[in-house]
Scaffold this active site. Sequence first.
Site, PDB file in Angstrom:
ATOM      1  N   GLU A  61      -4.145   6.709  -2.853  1.00 16.38           N
ATOM      2  CA  GLU A  61      -3.720   5.307  -2.220  1.00 16.38           C
ATOM      3  C   GLU A  61      -3.744   4.415  -3.412  1.00 16.38           C
ATOM      4  OE1 GLU A  61      -5.266   2.494   1.428  1.00 16.38           O
ATOM      5  OE2 GLU A  61      -6.313   2.086  -0.655  1.00 16.38           O
TER       6      GLU A  61
ATOM      7  N   HIS B   8       0.915  -1.214  -0.032  1.00 12.82           N
ATOM      8  CA  HIS B   8       0.083   0.054  -0.103  1.00 12.82           C
ATOM      9  C   HIS B   8       0.895   1.333  -0.185  1.00 12.82           C
ATOM     10  CE1 HIS B   8      -3.629  -2.185   2.279  1.00 12.82           C
ATOM     11  NE2 HIS B   8      -3.354  -2.548   1.133  1.00 12.82           N
TER      12      HIS B   8
ATOM     13  N   GLU C 196     -11.892 -12.577   0.707  1.00 15.80           N
ATOM     14  CA  GLU C 196     -12.050 -12.313   2.093  1.00 15.80           C
ATOM     15  C   GLU C 196     -13.060 -11.123   2.328  1.00 15.80           C
ATOM     16  OE1 GLU C 196     -10.338 -10.599   5.756  1.00 15.80           O
ATOM     17  OE2 GLU C 196     -10.524  -9.548   3.842  1.00 15.80           O
TER      18      GLU C 196
HETATM   19  P1  0O2 Z   1     -12.572  -0.630   1.300  1.00 10.56           P
HETATM   20  O1  0O2 Z   1     -13.917  -0.899   1.312  1.00 10.56           O
HETATM   21  O2  0O2 Z   1     -11.642  -1.502   0.501  1.00 10.56           O
HETATM   22  O3  0O2 Z   1     -12.186   1.020   0.808  1.00 10.56           O
HETATM   23  P2  0O2 Z   1      -6.698   3.821   6.967  1.00 10.56           P
HETATM   24  O4  0O2 Z   1      -7.230   3.885   5.533  1.00 10.56           O
HETATM   25  O5  0O2 Z   1      -5.086   4.372   6.998  1.00 10.56           O
HETATM   26  O6  0O2 Z   1      -7.523   4.816   7.845  1.00 10.56           O
HETATM   27  P3  0O2 Z   1      -5.960   1.165   7.508  1.00 10.56           P
HETATM   28  O7  0O2 Z   1      -6.786  -0.002   7.771  1.00 10.56           O
HETATM   29  O8  0O2 Z   1      -4.949   1.497   8.485  1.00 10.56           O
HETATM   30  O9  0O2 Z   1      -6.951   2.344   7.488  1.00 10.56           O
HETATM   31  O10 0O2 Z   1      -5.211   1.054   6.114  1.00 10.56           O
HETATM   32  P4  0O2 Z   1      -4.771  -0.003   5.440  1.00 10.56           P
HETATM   33  O11 0O2 Z   1      -4.096  -0.972   6.353  1.00 10.56           O
HETATM   34  O12 0O2 Z   1      -3.573   0.592   4.476  1.00 10.56           O
HETATM   35  O13 0O2 Z   1      -5.741  -0.628   4.801  1.00 10.56           O
HETATM   36  C1  0O2 Z   1      -6.714   0.163   3.763  1.00 10.56           C
HETATM   37  C2  0O2 Z   1      -7.269  -0.798   2.760  1.00 10.56           C
HETATM   38  O14 0O2 Z   1      -6.708  -1.760   2.369  1.00 10.56           O
HETATM   39  C3  0O2 Z   1      -8.753  -1.013   2.996  1.00 10.56           C
HETATM   40  O15 0O2 Z   1      -9.538   0.006   2.917  1.00 10.56           O
HETATM   41  C4  0O2 Z   1      -8.844  -2.256   2.199  1.00 10.56           C
HETATM   42  O16 0O2 Z   1      -9.140  -1.952   0.758  1.00 10.56           O
HETATM   43  C5  0O2 Z   1      -7.631  -2.867   2.363  1.00 10.56           C
HETATM   44  N1  0O2 Z   1      -7.111  -3.900   3.225  1.00 10.56           N
HETATM   45  C6  0O2 Z   1      -6.700  -3.828   4.546  1.00 10.56           C
HETATM   46  N2  0O2 Z   1      -6.708  -4.973   4.891  1.00 10.56           N
HETATM   47  C7  0O2 Z   1      -7.250  -5.778   4.555  1.00 10.56           C
HETATM   48  C8  0O2 Z   1      -7.940  -7.026   4.768  1.00 10.56           C
HETATM   49  O17 0O2 Z   1      -7.291  -7.648   5.834  1.00 10.56           O
HETATM   50  N3  0O2 Z   1      -8.672  -7.761   3.813  1.00 10.56           N
HETATM   51  C9  0O2 Z   1      -8.887  -7.023   2.727  1.00 10.56           C
HETATM   52  N4  0O2 Z   1      -9.782  -7.724   1.851  1.00 10.56           N
HETATM   53  N5  0O2 Z   1      -8.679  -5.896   2.425  1.00 10.56           N
HETATM   54  C10 0O2 Z   1      -7.824  -5.358   3.375  1.00 10.56           C
HETATM   55  P5  0O2 Z   1     -10.881  -0.186   3.747  1.00 10.56           P
HETATM   56  O18 0O2 Z   1     -11.159   1.533   3.794  1.00 10.56           O
HETATM   57  O19 0O2 Z   1     -10.971  -0.527   4.959  1.00 10.56           O
HETATM   58  O20 0O2 Z   1     -11.911  -0.688   2.870  1.00 10.56           O
END
Ligand code: 0O2
Length: 222
Positions: free
Chosen positions: A148, A129, A163
Amino acid sequence: MNKDFQERIEEWKNFLFIYKFALDEINTKLTILNDEFQFVHQHNPIEHVKSRIKSPESIMSKLQRKGLEVTTENVEKYIKDIAGVRVTCSFTTDIYRIYDMIESQDDIEVLSVKDYVENPKPNGYKSLHLIIEIPVYLSKGPEFVKVEIQIRTIAMDFWASLEHKIYYKFEGEIPGNLSTELKEAADIVHYLDSKMIRIMEEVTEFKEHEKEAELREVGVEK
Ligand code: 0O2
């Protein structure tokens, strides 16, 4: 529809449109880099690119989840994935090739990197990321926009999509047996990605030997 609500929606649309321009720029850059790489190395590091703008509803619920007031200032400050690009590639080695190509662009600043490929999440999630900042040139001057970028192999993407669906089906509380199965599937993804790299390396080596043999035949030693 009431006027206030309509005005707010218009305000959000105006606020979000700059992110669309940032995505257009990134998409163009990635297409050029991929085509150039193909031309020079006869290999496409990128399989596909998907981009999206987060919907106002998901932006609002993310702010609420973080316990923040829904204001455009908070969105700009705390939500870094309004514009999101997902790049999928065939081989794990391509992930870092794509990263290097992005990082070496003069007009892109990489603000943060989370390497879930080297350090997968406990559930097995893997992906690289990046939060980057790119200038968008408007009539009033440049505006710096955060995007991002998630880079992963096709196999990692297959796993993450399933997942993600399961996670939402169970509202974040995936039952233990399914979590175990998902982790096992993640290990298989890892095995498959490593195997694919080994096969690719063997093919490259074979091609090199073939080329050397051809050169020897016409009397040219390497
Ligand atoms: P969506 O619905 O995909 O947009 P932050 O965004 O920095 O506040 P975080 O969780 O610290 O939050 O950021 P991170 O770890 O970089 O994760 C951001 C995105 O990565 C998520 O966006 C998901 O798209 C993906 N992601 C992270 N962890 C997982 C996981 O365990 N499984 C899957 N399938 N995707 C993951 P959002 O906004 O959570 O969701």
